[in-house]
Design a protein around this motif. Structure first.
Motif, PDB file in Angstrom:
ATOM      1  N   ASP A  90      29.548   0.202  -4.363  1.00  0.00           N
ATOM      2  CA  ASP A  90      29.746   0.088  -2.920  1.00  0.00           C
ATOM      3  C   ASP A  90      31.001   0.822  -2.473  1.00  0.00           C
ATOM      4  OD1 ASP A  90      27.504  -1.599  -2.575  1.00  0.00           O
ATOM      5  OD2 ASP A  90      28.683  -3.322  -3.257  1.00  0.00           O
ATOM      6  N   ASP A  91      31.948   0.965  -3.385  1.00  0.00           N
ATOM      7  CA  ASP A  91      33.230   1.590  -3.065  1.00  0.00           C
ATOM      8  C   ASP A  91      33.233   3.035  -3.552  1.00  0.00           C
ATOM      9  OD1 ASP A  91      35.842   2.307  -2.631  1.00  0.00           O
ATOM     10  OD2 ASP A  91      36.736   0.703  -3.839  1.00  0.00           O
ATOM     11  N   VAL A  92      33.596   3.969  -2.673  1.00  0.00           N
ATOM     12  CA  VAL A  92      33.604   5.391  -3.047  1.00  0.00           C
ATOM     13  C   VAL A  92      34.636   5.684  -4.124  1.00  0.00           C
ATOM     14  CG1 VAL A  92      32.726   6.230  -0.836  1.00  0.00           C
ATOM     15  CG2 VAL A  92      35.195   5.918  -1.139  1.00  0.00           C
ATOM     16  N   HIS A  93      35.589   4.786  -4.316  1.00  0.00           N
ATOM     17  CA  HIS A  93      36.605   4.999  -5.345  1.00  0.00           C
ATOM     18  C   HIS A  93      36.109   4.576  -6.735  1.00  0.00           C
ATOM     19  CE1 HIS A  93      39.101   4.905  -1.654  1.00  0.00           C
ATOM     20  NE2 HIS A  93      39.828   5.783  -2.305  1.00  0.00           N
ATOM     21  N   THR A  94      34.952   3.942  -6.795  1.00  0.00           N
ATOM     22  CA  THR A  94      34.407   3.486  -8.081  1.00  0.00           C
ATOM     23  C   THR A  94      33.624   4.618  -8.731  1.00  0.00           C
ATOM     24  OG1 THR A  94      34.226   1.214  -7.262  1.00  0.00           O
ATOM     25  CG2 THR A  94      32.939   1.791  -9.222  1.00  0.00           C
ATOM     26  N   ASP A  95      34.039   4.996  -9.922  1.00  0.00           N
ATOM     27  CA  ASP A  95      33.340   6.052 -10.668  1.00  0.00           C
ATOM     28  C   ASP A  95      32.528   5.405 -11.785  1.00  0.00           C
ATOM     29  OD1 ASP A  95      32.621   8.654 -11.339  1.00  0.00           O
ATOM     30  OD2 ASP A  95      34.251   8.853 -12.789  1.00  0.00           O
TER      31      ASP A  95
END
Length: 252
Positions: A90-95
């Motif tokens: 859900d978070d764009v910072h999560t890879d």
């Protein structure tokens, strides 16, 4: 023959990456995102194989956040036939880590039954260079990495690989995984009519839970920092002065 091409949404390669002030990660606010350049080369190669009559369908898949739909639409505008988005964060910072990506791709391969998977050799954000190899191991398929040339004939693919000593040509039986290098081709620009057509092409949305894959991270980023600035060079007036400087710094 069906070809599956994984694509990743990354910071555009022209953008100067900024690290957050607290060192907790990369600042993505108002940053242009685009398709990973190596994946773009993979999409182009798959489309060329279709244009040659080798492939009948090109399916692109992306794993990450819902905003990756834009990346998939770009691939569809280039000439891919269908797209699949697996929402795994859900978070764009999560890879999503390579092993989780490979497990999801293995599930997609099981559903789609492609004869060839063409992927970028690595993503420019984390430079892992692992997903293609992991997918090959999970599926038990042949693999050819760092491809600079690719030809498919019958039930085999001939791949020229870029290795440390030069070039290596190998032949692998299909189904196979091929990861591509920079010199394989030059990706096309999507024309405006194709961009409009891409909006009507099928794009299926799934979740990692639908596929039964746990994407919980196994690595923890402790700190993110920018590389140290390069020291300024020194001008010398002669070879003797250069040698003296090198000796002074213990380099010779």
């Amino acid at each position: 023959m069906k070809i599956l091409v994984p694509v990743k949404r990354v910071i555009d390669y022209n953008v100067k990456v900024r690290v957050k002030a607290d060192g907790s990660g990369v600042d993505l606010a108002n940053v242009k995102m685009s398709m990973n350049p190596f994946d773009e080369i993979a999409v182009e190669e798959a489309i060329r194989l279709k244009e040659k009559g080798v492939a009948t369908e090109v399916v692109v898949v992306s794993i990450g956040v819902k905003q990756a739909q834009e990346t998939l639409r770009t691939a569809l505008a280039m000439g891919a036939d269908r797209a699949i988005l697996v929402e795994a964060a859900d978070d764009v910072h999560t890879d999503i880590e390579p092993l989780a990506v490979a497990k999801i791709l293995a599930k997609i391969v099981g559903e789609e039954q492609p004869q060839l998977v063409i992927a970028g050799k690595q993503a420019i954000d984390n430079d892992m260079n692992a997903t293609g190899q992991m997918l090959s191991a999970l599926l038990g398929w042949s693999q050819a990495t760092f491809a600079s040339e690719l030809s498919v004939e019958g039930d085999a693919a001939t791949v020229t690989r870029e290795v440390d000593g030069g070039l290596q040509t190998i032949k692998v039986r299909l189904p196979a995984i091929v990861t591509v290098d920079l010199r394989l081709n030059e990706p096309r620009y999507a024309s405006l009519p194709n961009i409009m057509k891409a909006k009507k092409k099928p794009l299926d949305v799934k979740t990692a839970a639908d596929l039964g894959v746990d994407v919980a991270p196994r690595l923890t980023v402790v700190k993110t920092a920018e590389p140290a600035a390069r020291a300024a060079g020194e001008m010398v007036g002669s070879v003797d002065e250069l040698v003296a400087k090198l000796k002074e710094k213990g380099l010779v």
